[in-house]
Design a protein around this motif. Structure first.
Motif, PDB file in Angstrom:
ATOM      1  N   SER A  30      45.273  42.160  43.140  1.00 40.23           N
ATOM      2  CA  SER A  30      43.979  42.522  43.807  1.00 40.23           C
ATOM      3  C   SER A  30      43.169  41.140  44.108  1.00 40.23           C
ATOM      4  O   SER A  30      43.245  40.327  43.453  1.00 40.23           O
ATOM      5  CB  SER A  30      43.232  43.406  42.754  1.00 40.23           C
ATOM      6  OG  SER A  30      42.122  43.839  43.686  1.00 40.23           O
ATOM      7  N   ILE A  31      42.578  41.564  45.369  1.00 40.92           N
ATOM      8  CA  ILE A  31      41.675  40.229  45.870  1.00 40.92           C
ATOM      9  C   ILE A  31      40.472  40.858  46.029  1.00 40.92           C
ATOM     10  O   ILE A  31      40.082  41.673  46.940  1.00 40.92           O
ATOM     11  CB  ILE A  31      42.260  39.636  47.215  1.00 40.92           C
ATOM     12  CG1 ILE A  31      43.701  39.264  46.832  1.00 40.92           C
ATOM     13  CG2 ILE A  31      41.289  38.398  47.500  1.00 40.92           C
ATOM     14  CD1 ILE A  31      44.364  38.503  48.008  1.00 40.92           C
ATOM     15  N   ALA A  32      39.412  40.649  45.291  1.00 40.40           N
ATOM     16  CA  ALA A  32      37.921  41.206  45.474  1.00 40.40           C
ATOM     17  C   ALA A  32      37.053  40.058  46.233  1.00 40.40           C
ATOM     18  O   ALA A  32      37.681  38.896  46.332  1.00 40.40           O
ATOM     19  CB  ALA A  32      37.543  41.297  44.119  1.00 40.40           C
ATOM     20  N   MET A  33      35.843  40.212  46.287  1.00 42.16           N
ATOM     21  CA  MET A  33      35.035  39.433  46.780  1.00 42.16           C
ATOM     22  C   MET A  33      34.728  38.245  46.128  1.00 42.16           C
ATOM     23  O   MET A  33      34.602  36.988  46.510  1.00 42.16           O
ATOM     24  CB  MET A  33      33.759  40.149  47.157  1.00 42.16           C
ATOM     25  CG  MET A  33      33.709  40.975  48.583  1.00 42.16           C
ATOM     26  SD  MET A  33      32.010  41.511  49.087  1.00 42.16           S
ATOM     27  CE  MET A  33      31.132  40.175  49.258  1.00 42.16           C
ATOM     28  N   ARG A  34      34.683  38.693  44.777  1.00 43.22           N
ATOM     29  CA  ARG A  34      34.352  37.387  43.830  1.00 43.22           C
ATOM     30  C   ARG A  34      35.544  36.769  43.242  1.00 43.22           C
ATOM     31  O   ARG A  34      35.646  35.684  42.831  1.00 43.22           O
ATOM     32  CB  ARG A  34      33.407  37.861  42.714  1.00 43.22           C
ATOM     33  CG  ARG A  34      31.964  37.958  43.346  1.00 43.22           C
ATOM     34  CD  ARG A  34      31.103  38.051  42.149  1.00 43.22           C
ATOM     35  NE  ARG A  34      30.847  36.897  41.326  1.00 43.22           N
ATOM     36  CZ  ARG A  34      31.391  37.130  40.087  1.00 43.22           C
ATOM     37  NH1 ARG A  34      31.762  38.107  39.609  1.00 43.22           N
ATOM     38  NH2 ARG A  34      31.611  35.832  39.475  1.00 43.22           N
ATOM     39  N   VAL A  35      36.553  37.483  42.888  1.00 44.55           N
ATOM     40  CA  VAL A  35      37.419  37.164  42.077  1.00 44.55           C
ATOM     41  C   VAL A  35      38.976  37.615  42.701  1.00 44.55           C
ATOM     42  O   VAL A  35      39.270  38.352  43.568  1.00 44.55           O
ATOM     43  CB  VAL A  35      37.664  37.805  40.636  1.00 44.55           C
ATOM     44  CG1 VAL A  35      36.144  37.215  39.861  1.00 44.55           C
ATOM     45  CG2 VAL A  35      37.360  39.427  40.445  1.00 44.55           C
ATOM     46  N   THR A  36      40.039  37.022  41.925  1.00 45.81           N
ATOM     47  CA  THR A  36      41.620  37.344  42.309  1.00 45.81           C
ATOM     48  C   THR A  36      41.986  37.594  40.865  1.00 45.81           C
ATOM     49  O   THR A  36      41.795  37.006  40.119  1.00 45.81           O
ATOM     50  CB  THR A  36      42.208  36.168  42.940  1.00 45.81           C
ATOM     51  OG1 THR A  36      41.697  35.917  44.350  1.00 45.81           O
ATOM     52  CG2 THR A  36      43.746  36.487  42.851  1.00 45.81           C
ATOM     53  N   TYR A  37      42.756  38.888  41.015  1.00 46.01           N
ATOM     54  CA  TYR A  37      43.477  39.342  39.668  1.00 46.01           C
ATOM     55  C   TYR A  37      44.992  39.068  39.745  1.00 46.01           C
ATOM     56  O   TYR A  37      45.658  39.440  40.609  1.00 46.01           O
ATOM     57  CB  TYR A  37      43.089  40.913  39.677  1.00 46.01           C
ATOM     58  CG  TYR A  37      41.858  41.123  39.797  1.00 46.01           C
ATOM     59  CD1 TYR A  37      41.248  41.463  38.262  1.00 46.01           C
ATOM     60  CD2 TYR A  37      41.033  41.722  40.587  1.00 46.01           C
ATOM     61  CE1 TYR A  37      39.875  42.124  38.136  1.00 46.01           C
ATOM     62  CE2 TYR A  37      39.623  41.826  40.440  1.00 46.01           C
ATOM     63  CZ  TYR A  37      39.268  42.247  39.442  1.00 46.01           C
ATOM     64  OH  TYR A  37      37.821  42.750  39.254  1.00 46.01           O
ATOM     65  N   LEU A  38      45.391  38.330  38.808  1.00 48.86           N
ATOM     66  CA  LEU A  38      46.811  38.207  38.599  1.00 48.86           C
ATOM     67  C   LEU A  38      47.525  38.972  37.602  1.00 48.86           C
ATOM     68  O   LEU A  38      46.879  39.159  36.355  1.00 48.86           O
ATOM     69  CB  LEU A  38      46.943  36.509  38.386  1.00 48.86           C
ATOM     70  CG  LEU A  38      46.746  35.582  39.355  1.00 48.86           C
ATOM     71  CD1 LEU A  38      47.032  34.390  39.143  1.00 48.86           C
ATOM     72  CD2 LEU A  38      47.162  35.943  40.750  1.00 48.86           C
ATOM     73  N   ASP A  39      48.489  39.282  37.616  1.00 50.03           N
ATOM     74  CA  ASP A  39      49.610  39.851  36.536  1.00 50.03           C
ATOM     75  C   ASP A  39      50.422  38.747  36.054  1.00 50.03           C
ATOM     76  O   ASP A  39      51.538  38.667  36.620  1.00 50.03           O
ATOM     77  CB  ASP A  39      50.361  40.945  36.976  1.00 50.03           C
ATOM     78  CG  ASP A  39      51.121  41.697  35.884  1.00 50.03           C
ATOM     79  OD1 ASP A  39      51.226  41.275  34.802  1.00 50.03           O
ATOM     80  OD2 ASP A  39      51.891  42.685  36.180  1.00 50.03           O
ATOM     81  N   CYS A  40      50.153  38.256  34.963  1.00 46.96           N
ATOM     82  CA  CYS A  40      50.974  37.046  34.559  1.00 46.96           C
ATOM     83  C   CYS A  40      51.934  37.507  33.362  1.00 46.96           C
ATOM     84  O   CYS A  40      51.365  37.403  32.183  1.00 46.96           O
ATOM     85  CB  CYS A  40      50.021  35.854  33.953  1.00 46.96           C
ATOM     86  SG  CYS A  40      49.159  35.188  35.049  1.00 46.96           S
ATOM     87  N   LYS A  41      53.080  38.120  33.712  1.00 50.61           N
ATOM     88  CA  LYS A  41      53.740  38.542  32.562  1.00 50.61           C
ATOM     89  C   LYS A  41      53.482  39.547  31.799  1.00 50.61           C
ATOM     90  O   LYS A  41      53.432  39.777  30.648  1.00 50.61           O
ATOM     91  CB  LYS A  41      54.588  37.666  31.704  1.00 50.61           C
ATOM     92  CG  LYS A  41      55.413  36.472  32.426  1.00 50.61           C
ATOM     93  CD  LYS A  41      55.889  35.177  31.508  1.00 50.61           C
ATOM     94  CE  LYS A  41      56.627  34.246  32.452  1.00 50.61           C
ATOM     95  NZ  LYS A  41      57.220  33.281  31.134  1.00 50.61           N
ATOM     96  N   GLY A  42      52.417  40.615  32.392  1.00 50.99           N
ATOM     97  CA  GLY A  42      51.802  41.772  31.733  1.00 50.99           C
ATOM     98  C   GLY A  42      50.468  41.402  31.191  1.00 50.99           C
ATOM     99  O   GLY A  42      49.722  42.191  30.730  1.00 50.99           O
ATOM    100  N   THR A  43      49.993  40.166  31.418  1.00 48.13           N
ATOM    101  CA  THR A  43      48.579  39.476  31.110  1.00 48.13           C
ATOM    102  C   THR A  43      47.927  39.730  32.405  1.00 48.13           C
ATOM    103  O   THR A  43      48.055  39.068  33.259  1.00 48.13           O
ATOM    104  CB  THR A  43      48.511  38.360  30.372  1.00 48.13           C
ATOM    105  OG1 THR A  43      49.637  38.364  29.262  1.00 48.13           O
ATOM    106  CG2 THR A  43      47.163  37.848  29.844  1.00 48.13           C
ATOM    107  N   LYS A  44      46.641  40.268  32.197  1.00 45.74           N
ATOM    108  CA  LYS A  44      45.752  40.384  33.193  1.00 45.74           C
ATOM    109  C   LYS A  44      44.899  38.992  33.242  1.00 45.74           C
ATOM    110  O   LYS A  44      44.124  39.129  32.333  1.00 45.74           O
ATOM    111  CB  LYS A  44      44.857  41.801  33.269  1.00 45.74           C
ATOM    112  CG  LYS A  44      43.848  41.901  34.437  1.00 45.74           C
ATOM    113  CD  LYS A  44      43.096  43.099  34.328  1.00 45.74           C
ATOM    114  CE  LYS A  44      42.465  43.222  35.727  1.00 45.74           C
ATOM    115  NZ  LYS A  44      41.558  44.771  35.508  1.00 45.74           N
ATOM    116  N   VAL A  45      44.732  38.267  34.326  1.00 41.10           N
ATOM    117  CA  VAL A  45      44.194  36.986  34.555  1.00 41.10           C
ATOM    118  C   VAL A  45      43.086  37.244  35.587  1.00 41.10           C
ATOM    119  O   VAL A  45      43.621  37.465  36.838  1.00 41.10           O
ATOM    120  CB  VAL A  45      44.930  35.689  34.499  1.00 41.10           C
ATOM    121  CG1 VAL A  45      44.150  34.609  34.863  1.00 41.10           C
ATOM    122  CG2 VAL A  45      45.897  35.700  33.581  1.00 41.10           C
TER     123      VAL A  45
END
Length: 280
Positions: A148-163
């Protein structure tokens, strides 16, 4: 008589307070309703995009919808706060919008510059299409898939870990999602082997793998021959243009196949050994 007037005034005040509270609750409820409707709309659009054959267009829709959801959420809450301030007696709606913006400016002067930087950077990330939802990217030390890409942050799925990465902290992005990928493989062969025979042998293995898995390749792969003299081996290098994100699969499979075939033929893959002399 004075006591009666006081009661009437209290009743009137209570009526105003209750009515204002009800209006505030209604404003929040309406705000939440609109936000939920936007979430449903964007979710439906994201689900429909999965049916598209053009994967790039689908990713673009998902990215736009996630950003739209984030932007509208901020706008709705901004307007709701302005209306609530008006009901509490702080001027009219338009002036409250300006006041809210002024409070935002004051917050910036007290250390919220990073928030604005995150928002501005997020908008540039979208407009410049540096990456999209579903892309495999490396941001700083984090390698993962953009969820997901929001106004303030970007969400990454790093091998099951939400960063969660603030957009303002993003200075360099490596995007591994492209129209194609390149597979590269280096096979070490012992100095005692016939290097020309070893190269031809590896070419045959690669050609056989290519013919059996043409759907993975964009162009026919090439064995470039001996490219380096190591301490205990000669390196034989190969490379090829392949379907996007399939390079890791090809490299893994070829390592296993080449090792098995070299074992059958008796070709020696050198490895570092330590000889210990025990002197008495």
């Amino acid at each position: 008589m004075d006591f009666t007037k006081l009661l009437e005034k209290l009743k009137a005040d209570i009526y105003l307070i209750v009515s204002d509270l009800l209006i505030i609750i209604i404003v929040f409820a309406i705000a939440r309703f609109f936000i939920s409707q936007i979430s449903k709309f964007t979710s439906r659009a994201i689900e429909k995009s999965k049916e598209l054959e053009d994967k790039e267009q689908a990713k673009s829709i998902v990215t736009s919808m996630t950003m739209l959801r984030s932007v509208i959420r901020y706008v709705i809450y901004f307007i709701a706060i302005a209306i609530i301030l008006y009901k509490l007696g702080f001027g009219n709606v338009m002036s409250n919008l300006l006041v809210t913006a002024g409070i935002g400016s004051l917050a910036i002067s007290f250390g919220a510059q990073s928030v604005i930087q995150d928002v501005v950077t997020g908008l540039f990330l979208i407009f410049e299409r540096q990456y999209a939802v579903g892309d495999l990217v490396k941001i700083g030390e984090h390698l993962g898939i953009v969820t997901s890409i929001a106004m303030r942050v970007t969400y990454l799925d790093c091998k099951g870990t939400k960063v969660i990465i603030p957009n303002g902290k993003i200075s360099e992005v490596i995007n591994y999602t492209n129209t194609h990928s390149m597979f590269e493989l280096t096979i070490p062969v012992s100095y005692k082997e016939n290097i020309r025979e070893a190269i031809d042998f590896i070419k045959d293995i690669l050609n056989k793998y290519y013919n059996e898995n043409k759907e993975l390749f964009i162009e026919e792969p090439v064995v470039f021959g001996a490219t380096n003299f190591n301490v205990n081996a000669v390196d034989i290098y190969m490379r090829g243009k392949v379907v996007n994100m399939k390079h890791w699969q090809i490299e893994r499979e070829l390592r296993v196949i080449i090792k098995e075939e070299m074992d059958k033929k008796g070709l020696y893959i050198p490895f570092t050994q330590i000889v210990v002399h025990n002197e008495k």
